[in-house]
Structures are given as structure tokens and as C-alpha cells.
Write a protein that holds these residues in place. Structure first.
Motif, PDB file in Angstrom:
ATOM      1  N   GLY A 193       0.821  -1.207   0.000  1.00 24.48           N
ATOM      2  CA  GLY A 193       0.000   0.000   0.000  1.00 24.48           C
ATOM      3  C   GLY A 193       0.850   1.249   0.000  1.00 24.48           C
ATOM      4  N   GLY A 194       1.450   1.553  -1.126  1.00 21.06           N
ATOM      5  CA  GLY A 194       2.246   2.771  -1.238  1.00 21.06           C
ATOM      6  C   GLY A 194       1.371   3.997  -1.377  1.00 21.06           C
ATOM      7  N   ASN A 195       2.021   5.105  -1.702  1.00 19.24           N
ATOM      8  CA  ASN A 195       1.287   6.379  -1.754  1.00 19.24           C
ATOM      9  C   ASN A 195       0.172   6.380  -2.795  1.00 19.24           C
ATOM     10  OD1 ASN A 195       2.759   7.577   0.285  1.00 19.24           O
ATOM     11  ND2 ASN A 195       4.412   8.119  -1.129  1.00 19.24           N
ATOM     12  N   SER A 196       0.328   5.590  -3.870  1.00 18.38           N
ATOM     13  CA  SER A 196      -0.713   5.613  -4.891  1.00 18.38           C
ATOM     14  C   SER A 196      -1.795   4.558  -4.654  1.00 18.38           C
ATOM     15  CB  SER A 196      -0.084   5.429  -6.269  1.00 18.38           C
ATOM     16  OG  SER A 196       0.822   4.353  -6.239  1.00 18.38           O
ATOM     17  N   GLU A 197      -1.552   3.585  -3.791  1.00 15.88           N
ATOM     18  CA  GLU A 197      -2.554   2.561  -3.538  1.00 15.88           C
ATOM     19  C   GLU A 197      -3.366   2.833  -2.272  1.00 15.88           C
ATOM     20  OE1 GLU A 197       0.680   1.697  -3.989  1.00 15.88           O
ATOM     21  OE2 GLU A 197       0.656   0.808  -5.989  1.00 15.88           O
ATOM     22  N   ALA A 198      -2.676   3.222  -1.202  1.00 13.44           N
ATOM     23  CA  ALA A 198      -3.365   3.418   0.072  1.00 13.44           C
ATOM     24  C   ALA A 198      -4.125   4.744   0.052  1.00 13.44           C
ATOM     25  CB  ALA A 198      -2.359   3.414   1.213  1.00 13.44           C
ATOM     26  N   VAL A 199      -5.293   4.759   0.672  1.00 14.75           N
ATOM     27  CA  VAL A 199      -6.087   5.983   0.730  1.00 14.75           C
ATOM     28  C   VAL A 199      -5.611   6.821   1.908  1.00 14.75           C
ATOM     29  CG1 VAL A 199      -8.406   6.916   0.972  1.00 14.75           C
ATOM     30  CG2 VAL A 199      -8.027   4.775  -0.276  1.00 14.75           C
ATOM     31  N   LYS A 200      -5.409   8.129   1.626  1.00 14.72           N
ATOM     32  CA  LYS A 200      -4.862   9.009   2.657  1.00 14.72           C
ATOM     33  C   LYS A 200      -5.963   9.577   3.541  1.00 14.72           C
ATOM     34  CE  LYS A 200      -0.566   8.772   1.347  1.00 14.72           C
ATOM     35  NZ  LYS A 200       0.189   9.828   0.699  1.00 14.72           N
ATOM     36  N   LYS A 201      -5.579  10.008   4.728  1.00 16.09           N
ATOM     37  CA  LYS A 201      -6.503  10.677   5.635  1.00 16.09           C
ATOM     38  C   LYS A 201      -6.818  12.074   5.108  1.00 16.09           C
ATOM     39  CE  LYS A 201      -5.047   8.389   9.858  1.00 16.09           C
ATOM     40  NZ  LYS A 201      -4.024   8.369  10.885  1.00 16.09           N
ATOM     41  N   MET A 202      -7.845  12.697   5.695  1.00 17.92           N
ATOM     42  CA  MET A 202      -8.146  14.077   5.336  1.00 17.92           C
ATOM     43  C   MET A 202      -7.037  15.006   5.839  1.00 17.92           C
ATOM     44  SD  MET A 202     -11.020  14.070   3.742  1.00 17.92           S
ATOM     45  CE  MET A 202     -11.898  15.615   3.914  1.00 17.92           C
ATOM     46  N   ALA A 203      -6.400  14.585   6.931  1.00 19.19           N
ATOM     47  CA  ALA A 203      -5.366  15.438   7.517  1.00 19.19           C
ATOM     48  C   ALA A 203      -4.000  15.053   6.972  1.00 19.19           C
ATOM     49  CB  ALA A 203      -5.371  15.280   9.039  1.00 19.19           C
ATOM     50  N   GLU A 204      -3.095  16.010   7.001  1.00 20.21           N
ATOM     51  CA  GLU A 204      -1.736  15.729   6.576  1.00 20.21           C
ATOM     52  C   GLU A 204      -0.872  15.481   7.793  1.00 20.21           C
ATOM     53  OE1 GLU A 204       0.879  17.805   3.309  1.00 20.21           O
ATOM     54  OE2 GLU A 204      -1.096  18.757   3.414  1.00 20.21           O
ATOM     55  N   TYR A 205       0.173  14.708   7.642  1.00 18.44           N
ATOM     56  CA  TYR A 205       1.063  14.439   8.764  1.00 18.44           C
ATOM     57  C   TYR A 205       2.274  15.357   8.685  1.00 18.44           C
ATOM     58  CZ  TYR A 205       4.455  12.100  11.766  1.00 18.44           C
ATOM     59  OH  TYR A 205       5.393  11.829  12.735  1.00 18.44           O
ATOM     60  N   PHE A 206       2.447  16.171   9.751  1.00 16.12           N
ATOM     61  CA  PHE A 206       3.681  16.953   9.886  1.00 16.12           C
ATOM     62  C   PHE A 206       4.372  16.471  11.130  1.00 16.12           C
ATOM     63  CE2 PHE A 206       0.967  19.823   7.482  1.00 16.12           C
ATOM     64  CZ  PHE A 206       1.812  20.162   6.444  1.00 16.12           C
ATOM     65  N   GLY A 207       5.587  16.091  11.026  1.00 17.31           N
ATOM     66  CA  GLY A 207       6.296  15.627  12.220  1.00 17.31           C
ATOM     67  C   GLY A 207       7.524  14.865  11.800  1.00 17.31           C
TER      68      GLY A 207
END
Lengths: 192, 273
Positions: free
Chosen positions: B108-122
Motif C-alpha cells: 500500500g504505497g502512496n498511490s494505492e493506500a487511501v490518505k486521511k483528510m489530515a496531513e502528517y507533519f512531524g
């Protein structure tokens, strides 16, 4: 009183590592863990103390009566090398893990300039036998103190967020510099 | 001859003799009896001190082989060659050990896995992502893409591909297993190198959510398990291969819609594809 002053002068005010900048190589090389740094300090202290005793005896009982003062370097080196060999055998017998942790830095005590410096200082400052012993123990204690403080800081530093360009050797040297700066605060307290 | 010269030579000779004698006595008293085999075996070991054998380091493992009869094939880094060489020295037989390779069981890479509405900063670290918010993917089970395994690899045998999924370079991999320990989601598993069928998913969600969070997840439909005669089981909505009973020809690979169960060529170099 004078003996105690000599001890603290060598240990803190005129610390071999942080004021004279002698013996920097194990100070940087073995200071990544407190336990091994402390053991290194003890090994160096032992060699320093015995060196102070033996070199004083050799200088005043053999070299001076025969007018062989020019042999001081080579005979002092001989004493130091033999002592380091002995310490190496002893540590290998007593603690194999410590022997492996100290690694190459153990035989390198031989060429640790702090130890030859100690022997030469004793001659230069014309210390008596007892003064020489206190000077040797003090110098060893100072070395142990410096390397243990350094190891403590470096253990904490492993968890700190160090900028990439400063990771490893650079930050270690910077810390050593700041530590030396702090010890400079003692300078002039005792003039022995 | 000058008298000083003679005295100097005599003095230094005497001192040297004195210290040599002292050291000779000390050597007698303090000599450590060490089996010469330990040194020989230590030279054969890779010297990476990675601890994959379960001992404190290569030297400690060598000591254990000689003194406690530890198995000679315990070093996954040196692999079979080292085991054979050590066995030769000791005059024992070794049963060939197959090299273990880590497999990244998530695609499940970036193009397969569905992302959250929020972005991760950290911090870009899987362990941090796992603790704080579970990264930016909806899947609770998959690869976080922070690269902790890549950083943990002492042999530079791992890299992040462009899709944000790590890959193993098998030529460089020694099978030490550091990446397995580094992964907070247990996506990486050690498998024998000749094993070639895997379920590339760890998602235990129900089929609906499983389908929603990732396009390559195992939904637990069980189509692969149906004719496998126990070779594949569905546990917690996830297909699990039982390698003891598993027969490759029983698995209808093309029936798996998400290609979650898949095979790789036996002599493949990369992880996927």
C-alpha cells in the motif's frame, strides 16, 4: 597543605585534558559510554601514578648521579610502555568485555602525551618524591573527571536533535571546547 | 670510548632488562588461556557485531561455538559459506541453512493506500508516526513509509521506492533481521529466500473498510483458501499462508482481485514486481 594544593591543581585548575590539552585522543575516542570511559580513566590514573613514582626514582637515583639527564625521554617512555603492557595483561585477565571496549585505546596509553607530560612536568618543576606522587594521582583524577563528564554529555547527546552537519565528530569537538571553556573558569585559583 | 656512552648504554640496558623481567613474570601470572580456535572462528565471522545470532557480538558467538557447542550455522549474515568453513575447522557437520530474507508484506504505497483528510507533519519516522497519529494513511496495519527499516539496515540493503514502500536489495541483504525489529507495524517478516508466495497485506479490518482504505488490501474473501486444502486460512479477515501444507498450484492467483496474494520469481532481485 601544599600536597593537597598540588593534587587539586593537577585535577581541576590545571586539568591535563581541559587546560593543557594533553591526552585528547582517548578523551574523544573512548568517551562514548560512561562505564568504559570511567574504566579508561582508572587505567590511565594507575599508569600515571606508577609512572610518577618510577620515573622520579629513575631520574633522581640513576640519571642524575650518572649525569645522564639526556636519557630522560627514552627511559620515561620505557617505563610507560612497560606499565601499559602490564595494565593490558591485567585488564585482559580481569575483564574481557572491558578489554574489548577499550580496544586500541588501551595500548595507545603508551603514547598518551598526558603521561609523558606528567613525567616531564615532575622533572621540570623539581617536585619532591611525595609531591610527585600527589601530582600523578591528581593528574589521573583530573583525566578521569574530564573523560567521565565528556562521556556523560555524549550519552545525553545521542538523544538530542543535533543538526545533520554537526552529528558525530563536530559536535563532540564543540562540546569538548565548551567543557574546556568551563574549566578555564578555575584558572588562576591555585598557582602551583 | 667515552665513559658516558658506556654508562648510558649500561643504564638503558639494565633498565630494559629490569622491565622485561617484570613483564615476563607478570605474563606468567596473568596469562589468559584462550582456545586458539576462538580467534580462528572470530576471523571467519563477518565482524559486523549485529547480534543477529543472539549473542553480544561476533567474538562472543565464536566463544559460544567453541565452549558451549553453539550451532555453527547460527550466523545469518555469514550464511551457509561461513557455517561450512567453521564446521571444517571444528570437524563437525553442518546442515545447510537457507538464507533468510526480509519480505515487506504491504504494497500500500502512496498511490494505492487511501490518505486521511489530515496531513502528517512531524518527524519522518515510523515509530513516531505510529505513536502520534498512525501516519497519513487510513490503514491501521500497513507500511507507514517513514523508512525506519531503511535506517536500521546496517548493510545499506534497503531503500525506499518512489511509491513510499521499502525494497530489499537481496544481494546486499545478510538476513540480520534489524529491519524486522525496527518496523512498529510488523509488516516485515523473515522468510527463507526460496519461498516465493506471500500475502502482501496485514489488514484485519472487515471487508468493507479493508476495501475502502487501500486498493491492494486483502479483504478476506477467502477465494484463495477455498481449494488450498488447509494451505491458506482466513484469520481475522486476512489470508494467512500455512507454509507446511501449502501447495502453490492450488492457489488461483488471478482470482485475487487485489493481488494481495502473489508470487514472485524465484530469482527476483527486487521485492515487488
Amino acid at each position: 597543605m601544599e600536597l593537597i594544593l598540588i593534587f587539586f591543581s593537577a585535577a581541576i585548575v590545571n586539568n591535563f585534558v581541559l587546560a593543557y590539552f594533553l591526552g585528547i585522543c582517548p578523551f574523544i575516542g573512548v568517551s562514548n559510554k560512561i562505564t568504559s570511559a570511567f574504566s579508561m580513566g582508572l587505567a590511565t590514573t594507575f599508569v600515571m601514578t606508577i609512572t610518577a613514582i618510577v620515573t622520579w626514582l629513575i631520574y633522581h637515583l640513576i640519571l642524575v648521579p650518572f649525569h645522564l639527564e639526556f636519557l630522560e625521554y627514552v627511559s620515561f617512555i620505557l617505563v610507560i610502555a612497560s606499565l601499559v603492557q602490564f595494565v593490558e595483561m591485567f585488564i585482559k585477565k580481569v575483564s574481557q568485555p572491558l578489554y574489548r571496549a577499550l580496544g586500541i585505546f588501551l595500548p595507545l596509553i603508551t603514547t598518551n602525551c598526558a603521561i609523558l607530560g606528567l613525567a616531564l612536568f615532575i622533572v621540570l618543576r623539581e617536585y619532591t618524591f611525595l609531591q610527585g606522587i600527589f601530582f600523578g594521582v591528581g593528574a589521573g583524577a583530573g583525566f578521569t573527571l574530564a573523560i567521565t563528564i565528556m562521556a556523560g554529555i555524549r550519552e545525553e547527546l545521542d538523544l538530542a536533535d543535533v543538526p545533520k552537519a554537526f552529528q558525530g565528530a563536530p559536535i563532540t569537538l564543540i562540546v569538548a571546547g565548551i567543557l574546556a571553556l568551563a574549566f578555564m573558569g578555575f584558572s588562576g585559583l591555585i598557582s602551583v | 670510548m667515552d665513559l658516558t656512552l658506556i654508562i648510558a648504554i649500561a643504564t638503558m640496558g639494565g633498565l630494559g632488562f629490569l622491565f622485561a623481567g617484570g613483564l615476563a613474570i607478570a605474563d606468567k601470572k596473568l596469562r589468559v588461556e584462550e582456545n586458539p580456535l576462538i580467534g580462528k572462528i572470530n576471523d571467519l565471522l563477518p565482524g559486523a557485531n549485529c547480534g543477529a545470532c543472539g549473542k553480544a557480538g561476533c567474538y562472543d558467538y565464536a566463544v559460544n561455538i567453541v565452549e558451549n557447542n553453539a550451532p555453527v550455522n547460527g550466523c545469518p549474515v555469514g550464511g551457509n559459506e561461513t557455517a561450512v568453513l567453521i564446521a571444517e575447522i571444528l570437524g563437525v557437520e553442518t546442515n545447510a541453512s537457507v538464507k533468510m530474507i526480509p519480505r515487506i508484506l504491504c504494497r500500500g504505497g502512496n498511490s494505492e493506500a487511501v490518505k486521511k483528510m489530515a496531513e502528517y507533519f512531524g518527524p519522518l519516522s515510523c515509530s513516531a508516526m505510529d505513536i502520534v497519529s498512525g501516519g497519513d494513511k487510513l490503514c491501521y496495519y500497513g507500511c507507514l513509509g517513514g523508512g525506519d527499516c531503511v535506517n536500521a539496515c546496517p548493510f545499506n540493503a534497503m531503500l525506499m521506492n518512489s511509491d513510499g514502500i521499502p525494497e530489499v536489495i537481496e544481494e546486499l541483504c545478510t538476513g540480520c533481521g534489524m529491519c524486522v525489529k525496527a518496523c512498529p507495524r510488523n509488516v516485515i517478516e523473515m522468510h527463507p529466500q526460496d519461498r516465493n508466495v506471500f500475502v502482501y497485506c496485514k489488514n484485519q479490518d472487515d471487508p468493507k473498510r479493508s476495501k475502502d482504505v487501500c486498493t491492494v488490501s486483502c479483504m478476506g474473501c477467502g477465494i484463495c483458501a477455498r481449494k488450498s486444502e488447509g494451505g491458506v486460512e482466513i484469520v481475522n479477515n486476512l489470508a494467512v499462508i500455512n507454509y507446511d501444507k501449502f501447495v502453490e498450484s492450488n492457489i488461483p492467483f488471478d482470482k485475487c482481485k487485489t493481488k494481495a496474494i502473489d508470487r514472485i520469481d524465484k530469482i527476483s532481485t527486487g521485492q515487488n514486481n
